[in-house]
Motif scaffolding. Sequence first.
Motif, PDB file in Angstrom:
ATOM      1  N   ALA A  71       0.856  -1.193   0.000  1.00  0.00           N
ATOM      2  CA  ALA A  71       0.000   0.000   0.000  1.00  0.00           C
ATOM      3  C   ALA A  71       0.884   1.233   0.000  1.00  0.00           C
ATOM      4  O   ALA A  71       2.104   1.143  -0.009  1.00  0.00           O
ATOM      5  N   GLU A  72       0.273   2.407   0.015  1.00  0.00           N
ATOM      6  CA  GLU A  72       1.044   3.642   0.100  1.00  0.00           C
ATOM      7  C   GLU A  72       1.869   3.633   1.380  1.00  0.00           C
ATOM      8  O   GLU A  72       1.416   3.138   2.417  1.00  0.00           O
ATOM      9  N   GLN A  75      -4.317  -8.095 -13.406  1.00  0.00           N
ATOM     10  CA  GLN A  75      -4.543  -7.173 -14.527  1.00  0.00           C
ATOM     11  C   GLN A  75      -5.050  -5.815 -14.056  1.00  0.00           C
ATOM     12  O   GLN A  75      -4.967  -4.840 -14.796  1.00  0.00           O
ATOM     13  N   ARG A  76      -5.597  -5.746 -12.832  1.00  0.00           N
ATOM     14  CA  ARG A  76      -6.015  -4.460 -12.271  1.00  0.00           C
ATOM     15  C   ARG A  76      -4.909  -3.829 -11.434  1.00  0.00           C
ATOM     16  O   ARG A  76      -4.926  -2.630 -11.183  1.00  0.00           O
ATOM     17  N   ARG A  77      -3.951  -4.634 -10.997  1.00  0.00           N
ATOM     18  CA  ARG A  77      -2.873  -4.134 -10.148  1.00  0.00           C
ATOM     19  C   ARG A  77      -1.769  -3.445 -10.933  1.00  0.00           C
ATOM     20  O   ARG A  77      -1.106  -2.546 -10.420  1.00  0.00           O
ATOM     21  N   ILE A  78      -1.548  -3.889 -12.156  1.00  0.00           N
ATOM     22  CA  ILE A  78      -0.510  -3.272 -12.975  1.00  0.00           C
ATOM     23  C   ILE A  78      -1.088  -2.895 -14.335  1.00  0.00           C
ATOM     24  O   ILE A  78      -2.132  -3.411 -14.752  1.00  0.00           O
ATOM     25  N   ALA A  79      -0.414  -1.979 -15.001  1.00  0.00           N
ATOM     26  CA  ALA A  79      -0.824  -1.533 -16.334  1.00  0.00           C
ATOM     27  C   ALA A  79       0.435  -1.268 -17.149  1.00  0.00           C
ATOM     28  O   ALA A  79       1.487  -0.954 -16.584  1.00  0.00           O
ATOM     29  N   ALA A 116       3.702  -0.383 -14.992  1.00  0.00           N
ATOM     30  CA  ALA A 116       3.672   0.433 -13.782  1.00  0.00           C
ATOM     31  C   ALA A 116       2.650  -0.122 -12.813  1.00  0.00           C
ATOM     32  O   ALA A 116       1.674  -0.765 -13.214  1.00  0.00           O
ATOM     33  N   PHE A 117       2.894   0.115 -11.530  1.00  0.00           N
ATOM     34  CA  PHE A 117       1.881  -0.211 -10.527  1.00  0.00           C
ATOM     35  C   PHE A 117       0.698   0.724 -10.752  1.00  0.00           C
ATOM     36  O   PHE A 117       0.877   1.912 -10.993  1.00  0.00           O
ATOM     37  N   ASN A 118      -0.492   0.177 -10.682  1.00  0.00           N
ATOM     38  CA  ASN A 118      -1.689   0.955 -11.011  1.00  0.00           C
ATOM     39  C   ASN A 118      -2.167   1.728  -9.781  1.00  0.00           C
ATOM     40  O   ASN A 118      -3.196   1.430  -9.195  1.00  0.00           O
ATOM     41  N   TRP A 119      -1.383   2.755  -9.423  1.00  0.00           N
ATOM     42  CA  TRP A 119      -1.716   3.561  -8.250  1.00  0.00           C
ATOM     43  C   TRP A 119      -3.071   4.250  -8.435  1.00  0.00           C
ATOM     44  O   TRP A 119      -3.477   4.550  -9.560  1.00  0.00           O
ATOM     45  N   PRO A 120      -3.765   4.531  -7.342  1.00  0.00           N
ATOM     46  CA  PRO A 120      -5.034   5.263  -7.448  1.00  0.00           C
ATOM     47  C   PRO A 120      -4.811   6.624  -8.107  1.00  0.00           C
ATOM     48  O   PRO A 120      -3.822   7.311  -7.830  1.00  0.00           O
ATOM     49  N   ALA A 121      -5.731   7.010  -8.969  1.00  0.00           N
ATOM     50  CA  ALA A 121      -5.633   8.309  -9.641  1.00  0.00           C
ATOM     51  C   ALA A 121      -5.573   9.433  -8.606  1.00  0.00           C
ATOM     52  O   ALA A 121      -6.217   9.371  -7.561  1.00  0.00           O
ATOM     53  N   SER A 159      -3.256  10.120  -6.612  1.00  0.00           N
ATOM     54  CA  SER A 159      -2.323   9.873  -5.512  1.00  0.00           C
ATOM     55  C   SER A 159      -0.942  10.378  -5.924  1.00  0.00           C
ATOM     56  O   SER A 159      -0.647  10.563  -7.106  1.00  0.00           O
ATOM     57  N   ASN A 160      -0.078  10.609  -4.928  1.00  0.00           N
ATOM     58  CA  ASN A 160       1.262  11.109  -5.226  1.00  0.00           C
ATOM     59  C   ASN A 160       2.021  10.137  -6.117  1.00  0.00           C
ATOM     60  O   ASN A 160       2.706  10.551  -7.056  1.00  0.00           O
ATOM     61  N   ARG A 161       1.911   8.838  -5.838  1.00  0.00           N
ATOM     62  CA  ARG A 161       2.661   7.865  -6.631  1.00  0.00           C
ATOM     63  C   ARG A 161       2.139   7.812  -8.075  1.00  0.00           C
ATOM     64  O   ARG A 161       2.907   7.645  -9.021  1.00  0.00           O
ATOM     65  N   PHE A 162       0.833   7.953  -8.244  1.00  0.00           N
ATOM     66  CA  PHE A 162       0.279   8.014  -9.601  1.00  0.00           C
ATOM     67  C   PHE A 162       0.838   9.220 -10.338  1.00  0.00           C
ATOM     68  O   PHE A 162       1.220   9.135 -11.513  1.00  0.00           O
ATOM     69  N   GLU A 163       0.883  10.372  -9.662  1.00  0.00           N
ATOM     70  CA  GLU A 163       1.367  11.592 -10.302  1.00  0.00           C
ATOM     71  C   GLU A 163       2.836  11.481 -10.691  1.00  0.00           C
ATOM     72  O   GLU A 163       3.260  12.007 -11.714  1.00  0.00           O
ATOM     73  N   ARG A 164       3.629  10.771  -9.878  1.00  0.00           N
ATOM     74  CA  ARG A 164       5.035  10.566 -10.232  1.00  0.00           C
ATOM     75  C   ARG A 164       5.159   9.770 -11.529  1.00  0.00           C
ATOM     76  O   ARG A 164       5.931  10.136 -12.421  1.00  0.00           O
ATOM     77  N   VAL A 165       4.429   8.664 -11.603  1.00  0.00           N
ATOM     78  CA  VAL A 165       4.502   7.835 -12.800  1.00  0.00           C
ATOM     79  C   VAL A 165       3.959   8.589 -14.002  1.00  0.00           C
ATOM     80  O   VAL A 165       4.492   8.489 -15.117  1.00  0.00           O
ATOM     81  N   ALA A 166       2.892   9.367 -13.805  1.00  0.00           N
ATOM     82  CA  ALA A 166       2.328  10.159 -14.895  1.00  0.00           C
ATOM     83  C   ALA A 166       3.362  11.155 -15.433  1.00  0.00           C
ATOM     84  O   ALA A 166       3.487  11.341 -16.646  1.00  0.00           O
ATOM     85  N   ARG A 167       4.118  11.781 -14.533  1.00  0.00           N
ATOM     86  CA  ARG A 167       5.155  12.712 -14.982  1.00  0.00           C
ATOM     87  C   ARG A 167       6.262  11.963 -15.734  1.00  0.00           C
ATOM     88  O   ARG A 167       6.792  12.448 -16.732  1.00  0.00           O
TER      89      ARG A 167
END
Length: 347
Positions: A44-45, A133-137, A278-283, A285-293
């Motif tokens: 988890a986070e 398949q929901r945990r990673i993308a 990538a790990f499919n972090w919740p939209a 979230s900080n970790r999602f934003e890192r991967v998005a960048r």
Amino acid sequence: MKRLIGFRPLLLAGLMSLLPALQPPPADARPQHGQSHKARLIRAEPPHLKPEVLTMNAWTVGLAGGLLEGAPIRLAAEMARVADDGDNLHVLPVVTRGAAENLNSLLYLRGIDAAIINSDALEEYKSQVPDIQRRIAYVLNLFPSELHVFVRPEIKSLSDLAGKKVNFNNQGTAAAYSGPLIFSRLGIDIEKTFIPHQVALEQMRKGDMAAVVFITSKPVDAFVKGRFEAGFKFLPVPYDSKFEDYYLPAALDAADYPNLIKQGDHVATIAVPTALVAFNWPANSNRFERVARFVDHLFSRIDKLQGPGFDPKWKSINLGATVPGLARFPAAQAWLDRQSSTARASQ
């Protein structure tokens, strides 16, 4: 595979900066006594971090790359070079126990946000993580790794290998993971060995080893530069329904191995897709934003990867290519959609 040169300091420094994020999980997230890694919880986070630790880790993305001598860690290092943006984005290529362990690191190891995996690694986790398949993308379909089944002269077909020694390289490599899976699907029971391929090739010459199995992007230096007696050859592995879930059709030809394949001939085989996931972090979230960048920087600078100083295979990359069995990471799909809209608006 080419050995990665010059990245040891980068990797060591990266691992040191990851240490604050790699602390043991809280007690309720740790496996109980007697549990194997298969029973571990999806991470988890991280808990609340001190301000100075937050500053240190802001916009840092951990990327599991595999063994130091493998091709995936080289690709990870090249992506890190291109995507780096100082304090705004710091990508850390992380050496792991091998490509087969990268998915495990992505699921369970704190500080890891993305990984380079072979698509058939999903097979092992179907029972452990039914909703994987929901945990990673996937972020990007990288390069296919072609199956090379190289045999001695007396071996005429795949069935001739039954009961004989076949080498799959060191444990942790793509061949050591995917090779036995493929032979299991073929229904051929072989004597598997896991020693360095250069040692196994010498054993083949002496008659002590029937075949070696390479799974990597062609051409392979060992076959381009090596000299073999007449009769040593690649065996065809036809693509059929047994391989439709994770694999792709491929071929080896004279352009790849002029000393082993006659001009105009080709050897049918299959390929294992290699993907950046990538790990499919919740939209949001900080970790999602890192991967998005990371996705935005990587996709926007893909032309740099296609220039001098990087693996020439980047020139054939297709940002829109899909990965069997997985959905695309939302930020990657959003980037592609924006580019499509911009292209339509300019017409």
